[in-house]
Design a protein around this motif. Structure first.
Motif, mmCIF file in Angstrom:
data_model
loop_
_atom_site.group_PDB
_atom_site.id
_atom_site.type_symbol
_atom_site.label_atom_id
_atom_site.label_comp_id
_atom_site.label_asym_id
_atom_site.label_seq_id
_atom_site.Cartn_x
_atom_site.Cartn_y
_atom_site.Cartn_z
ATOM 1 N N VAL A 24 11.197 -99.242 -4.958
ATOM 2 C CA VAL A 24 11.174 -97.994 -4.210
ATOM 3 C C VAL A 24 9.727 -97.537 -4.043
ATOM 4 C CG1 VAL A 24 11.919 -95.572 -4.208
ATOM 5 C CG2 VAL A 24 13.444 -97.353 -5.074
ATOM 6 N N SER A 25 9.390 -97.057 -2.857
ATOM 7 C CA SER A 25 8.043 -96.541 -2.619
ATOM 8 C C SER A 25 7.796 -95.309 -3.476
ATOM 9 C CB SER A 25 7.858 -96.178 -1.146
ATOM 10 O OG SER A 25 6.657 -95.448 -0.965
ATOM 11 N N PRO A 26 6.706 -95.283 -4.257
ATOM 12 C CA PRO A 26 6.409 -94.106 -5.074
ATOM 13 C C PRO A 26 5.932 -92.914 -4.261
ATOM 14 C CG PRO A 26 4.633 -95.699 -5.258
ATOM 15 C CD PRO A 26 5.714 -96.360 -4.450
ATOM 16 N N THR A 27 5.573 -93.142 -2.993
ATOM 17 C CA THR A 27 5.082 -92.044 -2.162
ATOM 18 C C THR A 27 6.145 -91.493 -1.221
ATOM 19 O OG1 THR A 27 4.244 -93.616 -0.515
ATOM 20 C CG2 THR A 27 2.712 -92.894 -2.234
ATOM 21 N N THR A 28 7.037 -92.348 -0.704
ATOM 22 C CA THR A 28 8.027 -91.903 0.278
ATOM 23 C C THR A 28 9.456 -91.932 -0.254
ATOM 24 O OG1 THR A 28 8.418 -94.106 1.215
ATOM 25 C CG2 THR A 28 6.552 -92.844 2.096
ATOM 26 N N GLY A 29 9.697 -92.658 -1.326
ATOM 27 C CA GLY A 29 11.045 -92.807 -1.846
ATOM 28 C C GLY A 29 11.881 -93.827 -1.096
ATOM 29 N N ALA A 30 11.284 -94.465 -0.088
ATOM 30 C CA ALA A 30 12.018 -95.456 0.701
ATOM 31 C C ALA A 30 12.211 -96.741 -0.101
ATOM 32 C CB ALA A 30 11.262 -95.766 1.993
ATOM 33 N N PHE A 31 13.327 -97.428 0.139
ATOM 34 C CA PHE A 31 13.549 -98.738 -0.457
ATOM 35 C C PHE A 31 12.708 -99.753 0.311
ATOM 36 C CE2 PHE A 31 17.129 -96.430 -2.071
ATOM 37 C CZ PHE A 31 17.378 -96.996 -3.308
ATOM 38 N N LEU A 32 11.773 -100.381 -0.370
ATOM 39 C CA LEU A 32 10.850 -101.314 0.265
ATOM 40 C C LEU A 32 11.321 -102.763 0.167
ATOM 41 C CD1 LEU A 32 7.422 -99.911 -1.000
ATOM 42 C CD2 LEU A 32 8.543 -99.474 1.199
ATOM 43 N N GLN A 33 11.736 -103.156 -1.021
ATOM 44 C CA GLN A 33 12.079 -104.548 -1.268
ATOM 45 C C GLN A 33 13.279 -104.637 -2.198
ATOM 46 O OE1 GLN A 33 8.361 -105.918 -3.044
ATOM 47 N NE2 GLN A 33 7.842 -107.036 -1.178
ATOM 48 N N MET A 34 13.850 -105.813 -2.233
ATOM 49 C CA MET A 34 14.821 -106.097 -3.276
ATOM 50 C C MET A 34 14.673 -107.542 -3.720
ATOM 51 S SD MET A 34 18.560 -106.545 -1.539
ATOM 52 C CE MET A 34 18.791 -107.376 0.030
ATOM 53 N N ASP A 35 15.125 -107.802 -4.929
ATOM 54 C CA ASP A 35 15.335 -109.161 -5.393
ATOM 55 C C ASP A 35 16.751 -109.519 -4.985
ATOM 56 O OD1 ASP A 35 12.839 -109.509 -6.692
ATOM 57 O OD2 ASP A 35 13.568 -108.300 -8.366
ATOM 58 N N ALA A 36 16.887 -110.422 -4.028
ATOM 59 C CA ALA A 36 18.183 -110.751 -3.438
ATOM 60 C C ALA A 36 18.712 -112.055 -4.031
ATOM 61 C CB ALA A 36 18.066 -110.879 -1.925
ATOM 62 N N LEU A 37 19.969 -112.028 -4.436
ATOM 63 C CA LEU A 37 20.619 -113.228 -4.961
ATOM 64 C C LEU A 37 21.420 -113.903 -3.860
ATOM 65 C CD1 LEU A 37 21.660 -115.140 -7.198
ATOM 66 C CD2 LEU A 37 23.430 -113.424 -7.689
ATOM 67 N N PHE A 38 21.139 -115.188 -3.660
ATOM 68 C CA PHE A 38 21.882 -116.016 -2.728
ATOM 69 C C PHE A 38 22.568 -117.134 -3.508
ATOM 70 C CE2 PHE A 38 18.508 -114.056 -0.307
ATOM 71 C CZ PHE A 38 19.060 -113.776 0.923
ATOM 72 N N CYS A 39 23.812 -117.429 -3.133
ATOM 73 C CA CYS A 39 24.576 -118.483 -3.794
ATOM 74 C C CYS A 39 25.013 -119.507 -2.761
ATOM 75 C CB CYS A 39 25.804 -117.901 -4.491
ATOM 76 S SG CYS A 39 25.416 -116.672 -5.748
ATOM 77 N N ARG A 40 25.034 -120.745 -3.169
ATOM 78 C CA ARG A 40 25.446 -121.800 -2.232
ATOM 79 C C ARG A 40 26.920 -121.656 -1.896
ATOM 80 N NH1 ARG A 40 23.600 -126.123 -0.053
ATOM 81 N NH2 ARG A 40 21.675 -126.186 -1.243
ATOM 82 N N SER A 41 27.202 -121.668 -0.596
ATOM 83 C CA SER A 41 28.588 -121.548 -0.155
ATOM 84 C C SER A 41 29.214 -122.902 0.135
ATOM 85 C CB SER A 41 28.656 -120.677 1.121
ATOM 86 O OG SER A 41 27.803 -121.208 2.118
ATOM 87 N N HIS A 42 28.392 -123.826 0.571
ATOM 88 C CA HIS A 42 28.897 -125.170 0.866
ATOM 89 C C HIS A 42 27.712 -126.116 0.896
ATOM 90 C CE1 HIS A 42 27.730 -123.610 4.875
ATOM 91 N NE2 HIS A 42 27.361 -124.863 5.116
ATOM 92 N N ARG A 43 27.983 -127.379 0.846
ATOM 93 C CA ARG A 43 26.934 -128.400 0.952
ATOM 94 C C ARG A 43 27.141 -129.170 2.257
ATOM 95 N NH1 ARG A 43 23.690 -128.920 -3.286
ATOM 96 N NH2 ARG A 43 24.340 -127.983 -5.247
ATOM 97 N N ASP A 44 26.004 -129.494 2.882
ATOM 98 C CA ASP A 44 26.088 -130.213 4.159
ATOM 99 C C ASP A 44 26.697 -131.595 3.954
ATOM 100 O OD1 ASP A 44 24.882 -128.045 5.379
ATOM 101 O OD2 ASP A 44 22.860 -128.840 5.088
#
Length: 286
Positions: free
Chosen positions: A266-286
């Motif tokens: 979260v931005s310490p100056t605006t309170g806006a959400f700037l980034q996240m640590d996003a979790l991705f999981c494999r759904s299928h294999r080619d």
């Protein structure tokens, strides 16, 4: 990165300034408080962690050679999802915070850690010198092999191949590029050529806007990956950065689905959400 949003919403404690001053969370404004204040602050952190359902074992801060509350929280959330990697590829390892957290959280997985900044790399080596399962590389990871310009920031964790933009400066006005150096860059396919990782494999990306380029250079290796944790921005903080929506598209094409956030900034100056640590999981294999 990480943990800010959950803790701010979970407790009345003003956790972000506390954690930042302690130096446990990453960010351009980290400072160290005098020792006289540390005990009360650690107690506040432990209370906030309990309320956020991330219990800290007694002495959790002390025996870790490179501790980060943000990395601790991310690995806790991964464990809550039933994720227990046997191989971790830590791209943008900095001083080893995530690597060490994985070694403590999981059953001592094999870790390949990449960090291009010499000063941070020395700290990474020091933090992992007794961890025989960790192999560290003093290189950047990207879409090609060869030298590349790298912009060092006043907070080394904000250093990047990409230049900072005005949005980042507005949230962290004291953050600045201090110098530009040349570092060696390789693709993951080149750096890990010949390595057959034990599954399940977790790829962690913390490369300040260069995430999609790392994926571009992992054409073969990505086929071995089961989970990805990527720091990603909602709006560009670096020139030419691929944002969250673009990362979702790129990874969907490679058979990964977005699962959930495992950390936010979260931005310490605006309170806006700037980034996240996003979790991705494999759904299928080619």
């Amino acid at each position: 990165m990480g943990l800010f949003g959950t803790l701010v919403q979970s407790t009345s404690i003003d956790f972000v300034p506390i954690a930042t001053l302690c130096g446990f969370c990453s960010g351009p404004h980290r400072q160290r408080l005098p020792p006289v204040f540390m005990k009360s602050i650690l107690t506040a952190i432990e209370k906030a962690a309990r309320l956020a359902r991330f219990p800290l074992p007694p002495g959790a801060f002390l025996p870790w050679p490179s501790f980060s509350l943000a990395s601790y929280a991310v690995t806790a959330r991964l464990a809550s999802e039933g994720i227990a990697p046997r191989t971790v590829v830590d791209v943008g390892a900095n001083t080893g915070q995530f690597t060490v957290s994985c070694m403590k959280r999981f059953q001592r997985p094999r870790v390949y850690a990449f960090e291009p900044v010499a000063e941070a790399f020395r700290s990474l080596l020091a933090a992992t010198k007794r961890l025989k399962e960790v192999t560290a590389y003093n290189i950047a990871i990207g879409e090609r092999d060869g030298p590349v310009e790298f912009h060092l920031a006043s907070d080394v964790q904000s250093s990047s191949i990409l230049r900072q933009n005005e949005e980042l400066g507005a949230s962290f006005p004291d953050l600045a590029v201090t110098s530009t150096i040349e570092v060696e860059m390789k693709t993951l396919d080149t750096a890990l050529h010949g390595i057959v990782p034990e599954a399940p494999v977790l790829l962690k990306l913390d490369v300040q806007g260069y995430e999609t380029k790392v994926i571009e250079g992992a054409r073969s290796f990505l086929d071995t990956v089961d989970y990805i944790v990527a720091e990603t921005s909602f709006a560009p903080l670096y020139e030419g950065e691929g944002t969250f929506l673009r990362l979702v598209e790129v990874l969907a094409d490679r058979g990964f689905d977005f699962r959930r956030p495992v950390g936010v900034l979260v931005s310490p100056t605006t309170g806006a959400f700037l980034q996240m640590d996003a979790l991705f999981c494999r759904s299928h294999r080619d």
